[in-house]
Design an enzyme around this catalytic site. Structure first.
Site, mmCIF file in Angstrom:
data_model
loop_
_atom_site.group_PDB
_atom_site.id
_atom_site.type_symbol
_atom_site.label_atom_id
_atom_site.label_comp_id
_atom_site.label_asym_id
_atom_site.label_seq_id
_atom_site.Cartn_x
_atom_site.Cartn_y
_atom_site.Cartn_z
ATOM 1 N N TYR A 61 0.801 -1.219 0.000
ATOM 2 C CA TYR A 61 0.000 0.000 0.000
ATOM 3 C C TYR A 61 0.836 1.273 0.000
ATOM 4 C CZ TYR A 61 1.171 -0.644 4.919
ATOM 5 O OH TYR A 61 1.847 -0.856 6.091
ATOM 6 N N GLY A 62 2.148 1.156 -0.006
ATOM 7 C CA GLY A 62 2.975 2.352 0.100
ATOM 8 C C GLY A 62 4.122 2.370 -0.882
ATOM 9 N N LEU B 109 6.131 0.281 -1.905
ATOM 10 C CA LEU B 109 6.343 -0.893 -2.757
ATOM 11 C C LEU B 109 5.428 -0.910 -3.980
ATOM 12 C CD1 LEU B 109 6.674 -3.545 0.083
ATOM 13 C CD2 LEU B 109 8.525 -2.600 -1.311
ATOM 14 N N GLU C 161 10.963 -4.415 5.885
ATOM 15 C CA GLU C 161 9.991 -3.882 6.843
ATOM 16 C C GLU C 161 10.458 -4.013 8.290
ATOM 17 O OE1 GLU C 161 7.762 -2.095 5.751
ATOM 18 O OE2 GLU C 161 7.108 -2.824 3.806
#
Length: 128
Positions: free
Chosen positions: A8-9, A11, A72
């Protein structure tokens, strides 16, 4: 064996770390229920609620999943190891299909961060 991952970001296609998904197979655009916050140059997603977060689903192999975990901060000893956890949650593909995916969920809440009201990190990244 491949595993579906919802990103969602940073990536996502067109974002700063999209290159990390080069070996993955794009499944499609999707939405997940949650609150998206601006942490810094990257976002965090707190799952649940009625708001929708925009993202993409990829099928990733085990090596890519390990690399994403490291990116992450999961399973490594550094100062980031409390920011995210990888969990399973259901997202909705643009065609309406529900799919269970791995998602990197933000662990530090929303109170201290700016909420991305439209749920789309790419609009924030583009404005910087």
């Amino acid at each position: 064996m491949k595993v579906p991952v919802f990103v969602y970001g940073a990536l996502r296609q067109g974002a700063s770390n999209a290159w990390r998904m080069e070996r993955a197979s794009f499944v499609g655009k999707a939405t997940g229920a949650g609150t998206l916050v601006k942490v810094d140059w990257y976002p965090g997603l707190v799952l649940g609620g009625d708001a929708l977060v925009q993202g993409e689903v990829y099928q990733v192999d085990e090596q890519t999943l390990r690399e994403l975990d490291e990116f992450e901060g999961i399973g490594v000893e550094d100062t980031r190891n409390d920011e995210y956890r990888r969990v399973e949650a259901t997202v909705r593909l643009d065609d309406g299909t529900l799919l269970s995916c791995q998602i990197y969920e933000w662990q530090l809440g929303v109170e201290a961060y700016e909420v991305v009201a439209n749920g789309d990190w790419l609009t924030v990244a583009a404005s910087r």
